[in-house]
Design a protein around this motif. Structure first.
Motif, short mmCIF file in Angstrom:
data_model
loop_
_atom_site.label_atom_id
_atom_site.label_comp_id
_atom_site.label_asym_id
_atom_site.label_seq_id
_atom_site.Cartn_x
_atom_site.Cartn_y
_atom_site.Cartn_z
N ARG A 11 -7.55 -3.84 15.70
CA ARG A 11 -7.15 -5.13 15.12
C ARG A 11 -8.36 -5.98 14.74
O ARG A 11 -8.34 -6.66 13.72
CB ARG A 11 -6.26 -5.89 16.12
CG ARG A 11 -4.93 -5.22 16.36
CD ARG A 11 -4.30 -5.70 17.67
NE ARG A 11 -3.90 -7.09 17.60
CZ ARG A 11 -2.66 -7.50 17.32
NH1 ARG A 11 -1.73 -6.61 17.08
NH2 ARG A 11 -2.36 -8.77 17.29
N LEU B 83 -9.79 -4.72 11.55
CA LEU B 83 -8.93 -5.10 10.43
C LEU B 83 -9.16 -6.55 10.04
O LEU B 83 -9.27 -6.88 8.86
CB LEU B 83 -7.46 -4.86 10.79
CG LEU B 83 -6.42 -5.29 9.76
CD1 LEU B 83 -6.66 -4.63 8.41
CD2 LEU B 83 -5.01 -4.96 10.27
N ALA C 201 2.75 -5.36 9.85
CA ALA C 201 1.71 -6.33 9.49
C ALA C 201 2.36 -7.43 8.66
O ALA C 201 3.19 -7.16 7.79
CB ALA C 201 0.60 -5.65 8.68
N TYR D 152 0.74 -7.30 13.60
CA TYR D 152 -0.50 -7.96 13.21
C TYR D 152 -0.14 -9.05 12.20
O TYR D 152 0.52 -8.79 11.21
CB TYR D 152 -1.46 -6.95 12.58
CG TYR D 152 -2.73 -7.58 12.04
CD1 TYR D 152 -3.78 -7.90 12.88
CD2 TYR D 152 -2.85 -7.86 10.67
CE1 TYR D 152 -4.94 -8.48 12.38
CE2 TYR D 152 -4.01 -8.44 10.17
CZ TYR D 152 -5.05 -8.75 11.03
OH TYR D 152 -6.19 -9.33 10.55
N ARG E 200 -1.68 -12.07 9.78
CA ARG E 200 -2.89 -12.61 9.16
C ARG E 200 -2.52 -13.74 8.21
O ARG E 200 -2.05 -13.51 7.11
CB ARG E 200 -3.63 -11.51 8.39
CG ARG E 200 -4.83 -12.02 7.59
CD ARG E 200 -6.00 -12.40 8.47
NE ARG E 200 -7.13 -12.91 7.68
CZ ARG E 200 -8.40 -12.82 8.06
NH1 ARG E 200 -8.70 -12.24 9.21
NH2 ARG E 200 -9.35 -13.31 7.31
N CYS F 252 -4.31 -2.97 5.52
CA CYS F 252 -3.26 -2.84 6.54
C CYS F 252 -2.64 -1.45 6.51
O CYS F 252 -2.28 -0.89 7.57
CB CYS F 252 -2.19 -3.91 6.34
SG CYS F 252 -2.73 -5.58 6.73
N HIS G 282 -0.28 0.66 9.63
CA HIS G 282 0.97 -0.10 9.72
C HIS G 282 2.04 0.56 8.86
O HIS G 282 1.77 1.06 7.77
CB HIS G 282 0.74 -1.55 9.29
CG HIS G 282 -0.12 -2.31 10.25
ND1 HIS G 282 -1.49 -2.41 10.11
CD2 HIS G 282 0.18 -2.97 11.39
CE1 HIS G 282 -1.97 -3.12 11.11
NE2 HIS G 282 -0.99 -3.47 11.91
N ILE H 251 4.71 -3.65 5.80
CA ILE H 251 3.87 -4.81 5.53
C ILE H 251 4.73 -5.87 4.88
O ILE H 251 5.33 -5.65 3.83
CB ILE H 251 2.69 -4.44 4.61
CG1 ILE H 251 1.82 -3.37 5.27
CG2 ILE H 251 1.86 -5.68 4.29
CD1 ILE H 251 0.74 -2.83 4.38
#
Length: 326
Positions: A14, A17, A79, A111, A113, A135, A140, A143
C-alpha cells in the motif's frame, strides 16, 4: 534501470502504491519522466473499473463504504479513487473521503486514495487514468472512481471506466429534469439510494420514472438486453447492493463475450493519448515567456491595433518559431 517502486507495488504494498500515485500526480519534469517509465514497466492486469457519480447529498460515500465492505467480504480487493473538488482560488482541497469512509479505510483489502481535482474539468483528476493502472498493477479486483459531482462534464468518468453508475435520491420530476441528458445517456446503471423506511415507496416510484426515461433515451450497441436499468438500493441497510453487484457483473461479462469490453478499453486508450496531447500542447502556453507574449498581444487587440484572428496567428507563429523576447 528498474524503478524501486515497481516490485513492492506489484506485490500489493500500500505504501508503494501511495508513493507511486504521488509520483504520477507530480508536475516536476523529472518526476514525469520517472512516472512514465514506471507506467511502461507495469504488468498487464485487468480489474473491473466502475465509475460512480451522483447528486450532492445522495450518500455516495456511505454507498461506496457499504458496497466496498460487501466486496471485500467476498474476498475481493477494492480500490477507491475519490476525487475532491479543489478551490479555484487557493487550489486547496478538503480530501475528506477517508474520514467519511472510516470502516472501509481500515479494511486491509481496501485502498482509498482521495485526490484533488485541481483545475481539471470533468469531476476527475488529470492523472486518474494513470492511478487506475497503478491500482490494477497492485492487484486490486475492483476499482471505484468517484467523481466530484453530477453534471454534463462528469460524463468524462465514463471514458475511463468499464461501467458507469449514477447514484440518485428518491425524488419527483424536478430531480429528473435536473439531471443532464449527457450523464443519463452515459449511465449503465441508475441506483436510487435511500430506498428504506418512509422513502421506500418514493424510491420505487423514482426507479419506475428513471426506467421509463432510460428506455426513451437510448439503446447503444454495448447495452446488454435489459440495460440500462434502474434499481433501488439502501446504503444504510445494505438492501439491494448484492443485486446491484450482480447486475454489474452480468453486464461486464456480456460485454466481454460480445467483444465490447476490450474494444471499449482500446477506445479509452486512444482518448487518453488525445487528452495527454492536448494537455501537453496547452502547457506550451503556460510558460512565463508565453504568458507575457499573450498579454502583449491581448493589449494590442484591446487597443484595436490588431484583429483577434491575426493575433492568434501571430502567437502560433511565435510558438512554432525561434523564441524571441516578448
Amino acid at each position: 534501470m528498474t524503478d524501486d517502486l515497481l516490485d513492492p507495488l506489484c506485490k500489493g504494498d500500500r505504501r508503494a502504491l501511495s508513493r507511486a500515485i504521488t509520483l504520477i500526480e507530480s508536475t516536476r519534469p523529472d518526476h514525469r519522466d520517472r512516472a512514465q517509465a514506471l507506467l511502461a514497466a507495469l504488468p498487464e492486469r485487468q480489474a473491473l473499473r466502475i465509475g460512480l457519480s451522483g447528486t450532492p447529498g445522495v450518500g455516495k460515500s456511505t454507498f461506496i463504504e457499504r458496497f466496498g465492505l460487501m466486496l471485500t467480504g467476498q474476498g475481493l480487493r477494492v480500490a477507491v479513487l475519490a476525487v475532491d473538488p479543489s478551490s479555484t482560488r487557493s487550489g486547496g482541497s478538503i480530501l475528506g473521503d477517508k474520514t467519511r469512509m472510516d470502516l472501509l479505510s481500515r479494511d486491509p483489502a481496501a485502498y482509498i486514495r482521495p485526490s484533488p481535482s485541481g483545475a481539471t474539468l470533468g469531476g476527475v483528476g488529470r492523472r486518474t487514468r494513470e492511478a487506475i493502472r497503478l491500482c490494477e498493477a497492485a492487484g486490486h479486483d475492483v476499482i471505484l472512481v468517484e467523481t466530484v459531482g453530477v453534471g454534463q462534464s462528469e460524463t468524462l468518468v465514463a471514458d475511463m471506466t468499464d461501467l458507469f453508475v449514477l447514484l440518485l435520491a428518491p425524488a419527483g420530476g424536478d430531480e429528473l429534469q435536473g439531471v443532464k441528458r449527457g450523464i443519463m445517456e452515459s449511465a449503465d446503471l441508475i441506483l436510487v439510494n435511500k430506498a428504506d423506511g418512509e422513502l421506500l415507496s418514493p424510491a420505487r416510484r423514482t426507479v419506475a420514472d428513471y426506467a421509463g426515461a432510460l428506455r426513451l433515451l437510448r439503446k447503444r450497441p454495448q447495452d446488454a438486453p435489459g440495460f440500462p436499468k434502474a434499481l433501488p438500493v439502501s446504503a444504510a441497510t445494505g438492501d439491494g447492493l448484492a443485486d446491484a453487484w450482480a447486475q454489474m457483473q452480468s453486464l461486464a461479462e456480456w460485454r466481454r463475450a460480445e467483444g465490447h469490453f476490450n474494444a471499449n478499453r482500446a477506445a479509452q486508450s486512444r482518448q487518453w493519448f488525445e487528452a495527454e496531447l492536448r494537455a501537453a500542447l496547452l502547457a506550451r502556453i503556460e510558460t512565463p515567456e508565453a504568458r507575457a507574449r499573450i498579454a502583449a498581444l491581448g493589449q494590442e487587440v484591446a487597443r484595436g491595433a490588431v484583429l483577434p484572428g491575426a493575433a492568434v496567428q501571430t502567437m502560433l507563429d511565435w510558438l512554432d518559431g525561434p523564441r524571441v523576447p516578448a
